[in-house]
Design a protein around this motif. Structure first.
Motif, PDB file in Angstrom:
ATOM      1  N   ALA A  22      35.340  38.545  39.782  1.00 27.98           N
ATOM      2  CA  ALA A  22      34.490  38.800  40.942  1.00 27.98           C
ATOM      3  C   ALA A  22      35.171  39.747  41.918  1.00 27.98           C
ATOM      4  CB  ALA A  22      34.148  37.478  41.634  1.00 27.98           C
ATOM      5  N   ALA A  23      36.441  39.505  42.202  1.00 27.77           N
ATOM      6  CA  ALA A  23      37.181  40.366  43.127  1.00 27.77           C
ATOM      7  C   ALA A  23      37.279  41.786  42.600  1.00 27.77           C
ATOM      8  CB  ALA A  23      38.573  39.779  43.364  1.00 27.77           C
ATOM      9  N   LEU A  24      37.584  41.932  41.316  1.00 34.80           N
ATOM     10  CA  LEU A  24      37.725  43.266  40.730  1.00 34.80           C
ATOM     11  C   LEU A  24      36.403  44.024  40.736  1.00 34.80           C
ATOM     12  CD1 LEU A  24      40.094  42.530  37.726  1.00 34.80           C
ATOM     13  CD2 LEU A  24      40.569  44.072  39.651  1.00 34.80           C
ATOM     14  N   GLU A  25      35.329  43.351  40.364  1.00 35.82           N
ATOM     15  CA  GLU A  25      34.026  44.027  40.315  1.00 35.82           C
ATOM     16  C   GLU A  25      33.585  44.480  41.698  1.00 35.82           C
ATOM     17  OE1 GLU A  25      31.197  45.665  37.899  1.00 35.82           O
ATOM     18  OE2 GLU A  25      32.745  44.285  37.162  1.00 35.82           O
ATOM     19  N   ALA A  26      33.754  43.614  42.694  1.00 35.85           N
ATOM     20  CA  ALA A  26      33.360  43.967  44.057  1.00 35.85           C
ATOM     21  C   ALA A  26      34.217  45.107  44.597  1.00 35.85           C
ATOM     22  CB  ALA A  26      33.472  42.744  44.963  1.00 35.85           C
ATOM     23  N   ALA A  27      35.512  45.047  44.346  1.00 34.64           N
ATOM     24  CA  ALA A  27      36.412  46.092  44.832  1.00 34.64           C
ATOM     25  C   ALA A  27      36.173  47.415  44.115  1.00 34.64           C
ATOM     26  CB  ALA A  27      37.865  45.649  44.654  1.00 34.64           C
ATOM     27  N   ASN A  28      35.892  47.354  42.812  1.00 34.33           N
ATOM     28  CA  ASN A  28      35.603  48.588  42.071  1.00 34.33           C
ATOM     29  C   ASN A  28      34.331  49.262  42.572  1.00 34.33           C
ATOM     30  OD1 ASN A  28      37.890  48.371  40.469  1.00 34.33           O
ATOM     31  ND2 ASN A  28      36.833  47.310  38.807  1.00 34.33           N
ATOM     32  N   ALA A  29      33.424  48.458  43.147  1.00 33.59           N
ATOM     33  CA  ALA A  29      32.211  49.026  43.729  1.00 33.59           C
ATOM     34  C   ALA A  29      32.475  49.634  45.103  1.00 33.59           C
ATOM     35  CB  ALA A  29      31.130  47.950  43.830  1.00 33.59           C
ATOM     36  N   GLY A  30      33.641  49.310  45.705  1.00 32.13           N
ATOM     37  CA  GLY A  30      34.007  49.894  46.997  1.00 32.13           C
ATOM     38  C   GLY A  30      34.165  48.916  48.131  1.00 32.13           C
ATOM     39  N   ALA A  31      33.916  47.615  47.886  1.00 31.01           N
ATOM     40  CA  ALA A  31      34.022  46.623  48.955  1.00 31.01           C
ATOM     41  C   ALA A  31      35.469  46.178  49.136  1.00 31.01           C
ATOM     42  CB  ALA A  31      33.149  45.413  48.636  1.00 31.01           C
TER      43      ALA A  31
END
Length: 363
Positions: A22-31
Motif C-alpha cells: 500500500a505504501a509503495l503504490e501510493a508513493a509511486n503515484a506521487g503521494a
C-alpha cells in the motif's frame, strides 16, 4: 500543554505484506506516505515464511516470503516519499481523524488526509484442559521462534490444525529437526493445499481428521496430549482416545482480523466467518464506511500473503488517486491489480473468500 499534531497525506498502519505494498503504490503515484509498524522490523508475517510461494509470476511464485519481505522493505526505506517508522504503535484513532502514536516512550499525533489500516490478524486459540501449560504455542509463535530466531520450541510436537499454516509449519519443524507425532484436524478433511500436505505425508507424519485434542497433561510443562475422535455432529466419541508423549503442542486453528482501530474510527463491522471474524464493510475501492479510511490485508479478511499484497496495492492506489495523484494511469493499473487479485480468489479454493466478500461490500 496541548500536543502538537503533524499533518500527513497518507498514513499506512501496519508494515506487513499489505501495508508495504500500500505504501509503495501510493508513493509511486506521487503521494507522501508515513508507514507505521509496532514491530522493530518491517515485513509482518513474511519475515517468518521460508517456504516458496506458488501461483503465477505476478503472485511471486517460487519466491520465499523472507526474500519478498527484504525486497519490499528495501524499496520502502529507500523511497523518497515514504517515511517508515518501526517500533511505532498506533494506540488511538480519534473521532477527528487524529492518530495517537507511541514510539520508544515518545507520544505524538498525526492527522492524515487518508488512512490505510493494514494491521493484519491475531492467532485464535483453543479451549481444553491444561491449555495454559508451558509448551503450548500458536503456530505463528513457533514460526517466529524457529524461522526468525533459530530456536526449537521442543523435541516432539503435536500439531493441532491441518490448514495451510499448520501443515507448512509442520514441514518447517521437520526440516529444523523436530519430531512431529501427528497432525490433528477437527474437520473431516484437511484444509491445506495438497502440495503442502503431500510433503508431510511423505515424511511419515500421520494426519488424524475428525479428531481434536481432549486435554494436555504434565507437571510444570507439557508432557503429553490426549486426542479423541469426533462424530458427524462434531461431538467427541468416548473410547476413541489416543495418547501422545510430546513436549510441545502447536495450535493452528485460524486467525482473527485485528479491527480495533477500525472500530475506534467508527467503521461499520460485520461478523463474517468466511473472512475470519469481525471485518469492516467496504466499497469496491476498499474504502470503509468512514470516508478516507481504507482497509487491506488480513484486517479486511484472512487470506494468503499474495492476496494481501494485491489488496494493499489497490488500497494505496485508490487512496492516492482520491487525493489527486496518479490519475493518468489509474484505470489501467487498477484493472491490472484487480485482475491479479481476482485470479487468486478464483475457482473452488476461493469460493469461501468470495462468499464472505459478498457480505461486506457496502457500495
Amino acid at each position: 500543554m496541548q500536543q502538537e499534531i503533524s499533518f500527513v497525506e497518507i498514513a499506512v498502519i501496519g508494515g506487513g505484506p499489505a501495508g508495504l505494498c500500500a505504501a509503495l503504490e501510493a508513493a509511486n503515484a506521487g503521494a507522501r506516505v508515513v508507514l507505521l509498524d509496532r514491530q522493530d522490523r518491517l515485513g509482518g508475517q513474511l519475515i517468518k515464511q521460508t517456504h516458496r510461494f506458488f501461483g503465477s509470476r505476478s503472485h511471486r511464485a517460487s519466491e520465499r516470503g523472507i526474500n519478498i519481505a527484504a525486497e519490499l522493505t528495501g524499496q520502502v526505506t529507500s523511497h523518497p516519499l515514504i517515511e517508515a517508522l518501526t517500533g511505532a504503535t498506533v494506540f488511538g484513532f480519534y473521532e477527528d481523524g487524529v492518530l495517537g502514536v507511541e514510539q520508544e516512550g515518545r507520544v505524538f499525533y498525526l492527522k492524515p488526509s487518508r488512512v490505510i489500516v493494514a494491521t493484519g490478524a491475531s492467532e485464535k486459540t483453543l479451549a481444553f484442559p491444561n491449555n495454559d501449560l508451558p509448551g503450548i504455542y500458536g503456530a505463528g509463535a513457533v514460526q517466529t521462534l524457529v524461522n526468525v530466531y533459530g530456536i526449537l520450541p521442543g523435541k516432539r510436537v503435536l500439531m493441532v490444525g491441518a490448514g495451510n499454516i499448520g501443515v507448512i509449519v509442520t514441514y518447517q519443524l521437520l526440516q529444523a529437526g523436530m519430531e512431529v507425532a501427528a497432525i490433528v484436524e477437527a474437520a473431516p478433511g484437511i484444509g491445506a493445499y495438497w502440495v503442502h500436505a503431500a510433503k508431510v505425508r511423505r515424511a511419515g507424519v500421520p494426519i488424524y481428521t475428525s479428531h481434536t485434542i481432549k486435554r494436555a497433561y504434565g507437571g510444570r510443562e507439557v508432557e503429553g496430549a490426549v486426542i479423541w475422535q469426533l462424530d458427524e455432529q462434531g461431538q467427541p466419541v468416548p473410547g476413541t482416545e489416543k495418547d501422545f508423549a510430546v513436549d510441545t503442542i502447536c495450535l493452528s486453528v485460524g486467525l482473527s482480523p485485528l479491527v480495533e482501530l477500525l472500530a475506534q474510527a467508527g467503521c461499520r463491522l460485520a461478523y463474517v466467518p468466511q473472512l475470519g471474524g469481525h471485518v469492516p464493510l467496504r466499497d469496491a475501492n476498499l474504502q470503509t464506511t468512514v470516508p478516507g479510511v481504507y482497509v487491506a490485508g488480513d484486517a479486511a479478511g484472512v487470506e494468503e500473503a499474495s492476496a494481501a499484497m494485491m489488496e494493499g496495492a489497490l488500497a494505496g492506489l485508490h487512496a492516492a488517486c482520491s487525493l489527486g495523484y496518479g490519475r493518468a494511469g489509474y484505470e489501467a493499473r487498477r484493472r491490472e491489480l484487480q485482475h491479479q487479485l481476482d485470479s487468486l480468489r478464483s475457482g473452488p479454493v476461493g469460493e469461501k473468500i468470495r462468499t464472505g466478500l459478498a457480505r461486506v461490500l457496502a457500495g
